[in-house]
Design a protein around this motif. Structure first.
Motif, PDB file in Angstrom:
ATOM      1  N   UNK A  59       0.832  -1.192   0.000  1.00  0.00           N
ATOM      2  CA  UNK A  59       0.000   0.000   0.000  1.00  0.00           C
ATOM      3  C   UNK A  59       0.871   1.247   0.000  1.00  0.00           C
ATOM      4  N   UNK A  60       1.939   1.239   0.790  1.00  0.00           N
ATOM      5  CA  UNK A  60       2.838   2.395   0.861  1.00  0.00           C
ATOM      6  C   UNK A  60       3.528   2.639  -0.476  1.00  0.00           C
ATOM      7  N   UNK A  61       3.946   1.587  -1.137  1.00  0.00           N
ATOM      8  CA  UNK A  61       4.612   1.722  -2.437  1.00  0.00           C
ATOM      9  C   UNK A  61       3.649   2.243  -3.488  1.00  0.00           C
ATOM     10  N   UNK A  62       2.425   1.734  -3.502  1.00  0.00           N
ATOM     11  CA  UNK A  62       1.416   2.198  -4.460  1.00  0.00           C
ATOM     12  C   UNK A  62       1.161   3.694  -4.289  1.00  0.00           C
ATOM     13  N   UNK A  63       1.235   4.189  -3.068  1.00  0.00           N
ATOM     14  CA  UNK A  63       0.982   5.609  -2.804  1.00  0.00           C
ATOM     15  C   UNK A  63       1.955   6.513  -3.554  1.00  0.00           C
ATOM     16  N   UNK A  64       3.164   6.049  -3.802  1.00  0.00           N
ATOM     17  CA  UNK A  64       4.173   6.868  -4.491  1.00  0.00           C
ATOM     18  C   UNK A  64       4.096   6.760  -6.010  1.00  0.00           C
ATOM     19  N   UNK A  65       3.224   5.930  -6.528  1.00  0.00           N
ATOM     20  CA  UNK A  65       3.114   5.761  -7.976  1.00  0.00           C
ATOM     21  C   UNK A  65       2.013   6.669  -8.517  1.00  0.00           C
ATOM     22  N   UNK A  66       2.313   7.895  -8.769  1.00  0.00           N
ATOM     23  CA  UNK A  66       1.429   8.956  -9.263  1.00  0.00           C
ATOM     24  C   UNK A  66       0.361   9.332  -8.242  1.00  0.00           C
ATOM     25  N   UNK A 105      -2.204   6.709  -7.799  1.00  0.00           N
ATOM     26  CA  UNK A 105      -1.754   5.670  -6.886  1.00  0.00           C
ATOM     27  C   UNK A 105      -1.996   6.045  -5.434  1.00  0.00           C
ATOM     28  N   UNK A 106      -1.840   7.331  -5.113  1.00  0.00           N
ATOM     29  CA  UNK A 106      -2.116   7.793  -3.750  1.00  0.00           C
ATOM     30  C   UNK A 106      -3.589   7.620  -3.403  1.00  0.00           C
ATOM     31  N   UNK A 107      -4.456   7.931  -4.344  1.00  0.00           N
ATOM     32  CA  UNK A 107      -5.896   7.774  -4.111  1.00  0.00           C
ATOM     33  C   UNK A 107      -6.243   6.287  -3.967  1.00  0.00           C
ATOM     34  N   UNK A 108      -5.661   5.455  -4.796  1.00  0.00           N
ATOM     35  CA  UNK A 108      -5.892   4.006  -4.698  1.00  0.00           C
ATOM     36  C   UNK A 108      -5.401   3.484  -3.344  1.00  0.00           C
ATOM     37  N   UNK A 109      -4.244   3.979  -2.900  1.00  0.00           N
ATOM     38  CA  UNK A 109      -3.682   3.543  -1.614  1.00  0.00           C
ATOM     39  C   UNK A 109      -4.593   3.935  -0.450  1.00  0.00           C
ATOM     40  N   UNK A 110      -5.257   5.084  -0.553  1.00  0.00           N
ATOM     41  CA  UNK A 110      -6.200   5.489   0.497  1.00  0.00           C
ATOM     42  C   UNK A 110      -7.307   4.450   0.619  1.00  0.00           C
ATOM     43  N   UNK A 111      -7.825   3.979  -0.512  1.00  0.00           N
ATOM     44  CA  UNK A 111      -8.879   2.965  -0.478  1.00  0.00           C
ATOM     45  C   UNK A 111      -8.345   1.598  -0.047  1.00  0.00           C
ATOM     46  N   UNK A 112      -7.094   1.312  -0.369  1.00  0.00           N
ATOM     47  CA  UNK A 112      -6.495   0.044   0.066  1.00  0.00           C
ATOM     48  C   UNK A 112      -6.295   0.016   1.579  1.00  0.00           C
ATOM     49  N   UNK A 113      -6.165   1.181   2.186  1.00  0.00           N
ATOM     50  CA  UNK A 113      -5.877   1.291   3.614  1.00  0.00           C
ATOM     51  C   UNK A 113      -7.142   1.673   4.384  1.00  0.00           C
ATOM     52  N   UNK A 130       1.736   2.472   9.248  1.00  0.00           N
ATOM     53  CA  UNK A 130       2.848   2.594   8.303  1.00  0.00           C
ATOM     54  C   UNK A 130       2.358   3.058   6.937  1.00  0.00           C
ATOM     55  N   UNK A 131       1.323   2.420   6.425  1.00  0.00           N
ATOM     56  CA  UNK A 131       0.775   2.798   5.122  1.00  0.00           C
ATOM     57  C   UNK A 131       0.199   4.213   5.175  1.00  0.00           C
ATOM     58  N   UNK A 132      -0.489   4.555   6.256  1.00  0.00           N
ATOM     59  CA  UNK A 132      -1.049   5.902   6.398  1.00  0.00           C
ATOM     60  C   UNK A 132       0.044   6.958   6.378  1.00  0.00           C
ATOM     61  N   UNK A 133       1.145   6.673   7.048  1.00  0.00           N
ATOM     62  CA  UNK A 133       2.287   7.593   7.070  1.00  0.00           C
ATOM     63  C   UNK A 133       2.758   7.888   5.647  1.00  0.00           C
ATOM     64  N   UNK A 134       2.957   6.840   4.858  1.00  0.00           N
ATOM     65  CA  UNK A 134       3.471   7.023   3.499  1.00  0.00           C
ATOM     66  C   UNK A 134       2.411   7.602   2.561  1.00  0.00           C
ATOM     67  N   UNK A 148       9.867   1.204   0.511  1.00  0.00           N
ATOM     68  CA  UNK A 148      10.400  -0.098   0.091  1.00  0.00           C
ATOM     69  C   UNK A 148      11.188  -0.757   1.223  1.00  0.00           C
ATOM     70  N   UNK A 149      11.928   0.039   1.990  1.00  0.00           N
ATOM     71  CA  UNK A 149      12.753  -0.496   3.072  1.00  0.00           C
ATOM     72  C   UNK A 149      11.982  -0.710   4.371  1.00  0.00           C
ATOM     73  N   UNK A 150      10.711  -0.301   4.404  1.00  0.00           N
ATOM     74  CA  UNK A 150       9.896  -0.488   5.597  1.00  0.00           C
ATOM     75  C   UNK A 150      10.208   0.500   6.703  1.00  0.00           C
ATOM     76  N   UNK A 151      10.656   1.688   6.338  1.00  0.00           N
ATOM     77  CA  UNK A 151      11.025   2.700   7.322  1.00  0.00           C
ATOM     78  C   UNK A 151      10.065   3.887   7.259  1.00  0.00           C
ATOM     79  N   UNK A 152       9.830   4.494   8.410  1.00  0.00           N
ATOM     80  CA  UNK A 152       9.001   5.700   8.485  1.00  0.00           C
ATOM     81  C   UNK A 152       9.931   6.896   8.691  1.00  0.00           C
ATOM     82  N   UNK A 153      10.374   7.463   7.576  1.00  0.00           N
ATOM     83  CA  UNK A 153      11.242   8.649   7.615  1.00  0.00           C
ATOM     84  C   UNK A 153      10.479   9.796   6.972  1.00  0.00           C
TER      85      UNK A 153
END
Length: 107
Positions: free
Chosen positions: A10-17, A20-28, A36-40, A86-91
């Motif tokens: 979900x976090x990776x999809x958010x960075x794909x245009x 992708x961010x809108x799709x990630x909102x629905x995935x989460x 973690x996904x909400x953060x990204x 991708x690395x699973x970090x919240x930076x």
């Protein structure tokens, strides 16, 4: 402790245009909401929206140096956020990450 491996997609999809961010909102959604996904999602959505808003004004500068610096700055921020997902970090993104977290805290 949440399972970051499941939230990575979900976090990776958010960075794909921005789509992708809108799709990630629905995935989460609520039943499988991940911090973690909400953060990204907040980072990526803020990055895309600010890119379009600021890019509109930078385009009027009619200067290839200003435009190039603008694109380079946002590309570096995008890479930084994407690699964190991708690395699973919240930076938080440098300079603007805290602002995006506060602005989109309801996502």
């Amino acid at each position: 402790m949440e399972n970051i491996e499941k939230a990575k997609n979900t976090a990776i999809v958010a960075y794909l245009t921005i789509i992708g961010s809108v799709i990630a909102i629905f995935m989460n959604q609520e039943e499988n909401k991940s911090d973690f996904a909400s953060f990204h999602i907040r980072q990526a959505l803020g990055l895309f929206i600010s890119f379009f808003l600021l890019g509109y004004f930078v385009g009027y500068a009619n200067s290839w140096t200003a435009t190039s610096a603008f694109y380079l700055f946002y590309f570096i921020l995008w890479i930084y956020g994407f690699l964190g997902a991708v690395q699973g970090q919240k930076r938080e993104l440098p300079v603007v990450g805290g602002f995006f977290q506060n602005l989109f805290k309801n996502l």
